[in-house]
Design an enzyme around this catalytic site. Structure first.
Site, mmCIF file in Angstrom:
data_model
loop_
_atom_site.group_PDB
_atom_site.id
_atom_site.type_symbol
_atom_site.label_atom_id
_atom_site.label_comp_id
_atom_site.label_asym_id
_atom_site.label_seq_id
_atom_site.Cartn_x
_atom_site.Cartn_y
_atom_site.Cartn_z
ATOM 1 N N ARG A 154 0.887 -1.181 0.000
ATOM 2 C CA ARG A 154 0.000 0.000 0.000
ATOM 3 C C ARG A 154 0.911 1.213 0.000
ATOM 4 O O ARG A 154 1.648 1.437 0.973
ATOM 5 C CB ARG A 154 -0.935 -0.004 1.213
ATOM 6 C CG ARG A 154 -1.719 1.289 1.347
ATOM 7 C CD ARG A 154 -2.876 1.201 2.313
ATOM 8 N NE ARG A 154 -3.995 0.470 1.730
ATOM 9 C CZ ARG A 154 -5.226 0.480 2.207
ATOM 10 N NH1 ARG A 154 -5.520 1.185 3.283
ATOM 11 N NH2 ARG A 154 -6.195 -0.203 1.625
ATOM 12 N N HIS A 204 -7.143 0.377 -6.715
ATOM 13 C CA HIS A 204 -7.344 -0.469 -5.533
ATOM 14 C C HIS A 204 -7.953 -1.801 -5.998
ATOM 15 O O HIS A 204 -9.127 -2.082 -5.752
ATOM 16 C CB HIS A 204 -8.274 0.254 -4.545
ATOM 17 C CG HIS A 204 -8.288 -0.333 -3.172
ATOM 18 N ND1 HIS A 204 -7.456 -1.374 -2.787
ATOM 19 C CD2 HIS A 204 -9.042 -0.037 -2.074
ATOM 20 C CE1 HIS A 204 -7.693 -1.668 -1.518
ATOM 21 N NE2 HIS A 204 -8.646 -0.878 -1.070
ATOM 22 N N GLN A 225 -10.016 -4.298 -3.674
ATOM 23 C CA GLN A 225 -11.369 -3.852 -3.319
ATOM 24 C C GLN A 225 -12.380 -4.254 -4.387
ATOM 25 O O GLN A 225 -13.500 -4.654 -4.089
ATOM 26 C CB GLN A 225 -11.358 -2.323 -3.137
ATOM 27 C CG GLN A 225 -12.700 -1.760 -2.708
ATOM 28 C CD GLN A 225 -13.102 -2.195 -1.307
ATOM 29 O OE1 GLN A 225 -12.320 -2.102 -0.386
ATOM 30 N NE2 GLN A 225 -14.333 -2.669 -1.140
ATOM 31 N N ASP A 240 -17.316 6.950 -2.170
ATOM 32 C CA ASP A 240 -16.071 6.803 -1.418
ATOM 33 C C ASP A 240 -15.814 8.144 -0.734
ATOM 34 O O ASP A 240 -16.474 9.147 -1.036
ATOM 35 C CB ASP A 240 -14.927 6.432 -2.398
ATOM 36 C CG ASP A 240 -13.587 6.200 -1.696
ATOM 37 O OD1 ASP A 240 -13.582 5.970 -0.467
ATOM 38 O OD2 ASP A 240 -12.543 6.255 -2.385
ATOM 39 N N CYS A 278 -16.482 1.361 -0.278
ATOM 40 C CA CYS A 278 -15.301 0.546 0.064
ATOM 41 C C CYS A 278 -14.973 0.646 1.549
ATOM 42 O O CYS A 278 -14.330 -0.242 2.098
ATOM 43 C CB CYS A 278 -14.111 0.964 -0.791
ATOM 44 S SG CYS A 278 -13.723 2.724 -0.662
ATOM 45 N N ARG A 302 -13.894 -8.757 1.657
ATOM 46 C CA ARG A 302 -12.466 -8.447 1.502
ATOM 47 C C ARG A 302 -11.616 -9.646 1.936
ATOM 48 O O ARG A 302 -10.557 -9.897 1.379
ATOM 49 C CB ARG A 302 -12.091 -7.193 2.308
ATOM 50 C CG ARG A 302 -12.619 -5.875 1.739
ATOM 51 C CD ARG A 302 -12.056 -5.564 0.368
ATOM 52 N NE ARG A 302 -10.612 -5.624 0.346
ATOM 53 C CZ ARG A 302 -9.791 -4.612 0.639
ATOM 54 N NH1 ARG A 302 -10.292 -3.435 0.933
ATOM 55 N NH2 ARG A 302 -8.472 -4.759 0.609
HETATM 56 N N1 CP Z 1 -11.429 -0.383 1.866
HETATM 57 C C1 CP Z 1 -10.171 -0.430 2.368
HETATM 58 O O1 CP Z 1 -9.180 -0.664 1.669
HETATM 59 O O2 CP Z 1 -10.121 -0.255 3.705
HETATM 60 P P1 CP Z 1 -8.808 -0.058 4.583
HETATM 61 O O3 CP Z 1 -8.214 1.273 4.226
HETATM 62 O O4 CP Z 1 -9.292 -0.114 6.004
HETATM 63 O O5 CP Z 1 -7.842 -1.161 4.281
HETATM 64 N N1 NVA Z 2 -9.952 6.668 -1.890
HETATM 65 C C1 NVA Z 2 -9.646 6.171 -0.574
HETATM 66 C C2 NVA Z 2 -9.905 4.708 -0.486
HETATM 67 C C3 NVA Z 2 -9.712 4.101 0.881
HETATM 68 C C4 NVA Z 2 -9.945 2.609 0.896
HETATM 69 C C5 NVA Z 2 -8.189 6.507 -0.224
HETATM 70 O O1 NVA Z 2 -7.318 6.358 -1.096
HETATM 71 O O2 NVA Z 2 -7.936 6.921 0.903
#
Ligand code: CP
Ligand code: NVA
Length: 305
Positions: free
Chosen positions: A101, A128, A131, A223, A263, A291
């Site tokens: 990440r 992502h 997701q 989102d 998400c 997930r």
């Molecule tokens: N939806 C998602 O990726 O959640 P987190 O940021 O908690 O991993």
């Molecule tokens: N768009 C959001 C998604 C979190 C799962 C971010 O990048 O923070």
């Protein structure tokens, strides 16, 4: 040795449906180890916060018979200047699969390029993919199909939208994205989705009109308005996005049997009201549970190919 990565949802190509089906199958056999994962180790690099992604990946590895190691760049030598290239080579020598990440997509690409083991993008500034596997598993469970439906997204044209555009076009689902002016989805992703959609029969629309997007939608998705790393823009964005809230008025334009998806994490009272998030149409917690099953599917798929 050939290895497969999951950097974009597009990397699954024609196997997207197979991975969704695998997720649904692994959901039914929750605690059964998987022969491709047993005794294998996953390293999870997280530059940003996470609840779902971290817990799902770690639990997935445990339940499938492997183990997972959480790696915070601040505690790694990467945080003190060791290059992503060298980190990739070192970790590849010890681990069987890596998730990352990251703030910058380029770093995920670099890690994948220099790793000899599969790399999964666990969210970056562009996409992502994990997701979307969970999301499309949830749609398949609720609607028994993926094609011939309308997916509406209302909110920020961010990393989630890029993956949504691709996933919808890959499965023949129509998609309408409503964002305020200046926050439209990345043109490259819209173009890619249109090119794929021309073959699969999926119509791709972008608009600033949230009512237009949601009208007759089977799926309504939103989102956060402020993604991780954009905290400085919070005040300004909350003003600009005020009319893009998913609330009872807006969803009254969707089909009666629409499902609400997010998400998560949600900022209740901003991009979505409690009324919608907790309504009978909301599937957000089923989506979150998926997930886990989709993480298993992605890992088992990559380690078997
Ligand atoms: N939806 C998602 O990726 O959640 P987190 O940021 O908690 O991993
Ligand atoms: N768009 C959001 C998604 C979190 C799962 C971010 O990048 O923070």
């Amino acid at each position: 040795m050939f290895k497969k990565d999951l950097i974009s949802i597009l990397d699954l190509g024609d196997d997207f449906q197979e991975v969704i089906n695998l997720g649904l199958k692994l959901k039914r056999s929750r605690y059964q180890p998987h022969e491709a994962v047993q005794g294998r180790s996953l390293g999870m690099i997280f530059e940003k916060s996470s609840t779902r992604t971290r817990v799902s990946l770690e639990t997935a590895m445990y339940q499938l018979g492997g183990n997972a190691i959480y790696l915070n760049p601040n505690d790694m030598q990467m945080g003190r200047g060791e290059t992503v290239q060298d980190t990739a080579k070192v970790l590849s020598g010890m681990l069987d699969i890596i998730t990352y990440r990251a703030f910058r997509h380029e770093n995920v690409e670099t890690l994948a390029k220099h790793s000899s083991v599969p790399v999964i993008n666990a969210l970056d500034d562009r996409e992502h993919p994990l997701q979307l596997i969970a999301d499309f598993m949830t749609i398949a469970e609720k609607k028994n199909r993926l094609d011939g439906m309308k997916f509406a997204y209302v909110g920020d044209g961010n990393n989630m939208v890029n993956s949504i555009l691709l996933a919808c076009s890959m499965t023949g689902m129509d998609v309408s994205i409503a964002t305020p002016k200046g926050f439209e989805p990345d043109k490259d992703f819209v173009q890619k989705a249109k090119a794929i959609g021309a073959k699969t029969g999926s119509k791709i629309e972008t608009t600033t009109d949230s009512v237009k997007a949601v009208t007759d939608a089977d799926i309504v998705y939103t989102d956060v308005w402020v993604s991780m790393g954009q905290e400085k823009e919070k005040e300004e964005k909350e003003k600009i996005f005020r009319n893009y809230q998913v609330n009872s008025d807006l969803v009254s334009h969707a089909r009666k049997d629409y499902i609400f998806m997010h998400c998560l994490p949600a900022h209740r009272g901003l991009e979505v009201t409690d009324e919608v998030a907790d309504s009978i149409n909301s599937v957000i917690f089923q989506e979150a549970e998926n997930r886990l099953h989709s993480a298993k599917a992605a890992i088992a798929y990559l380690l078997s190919h």
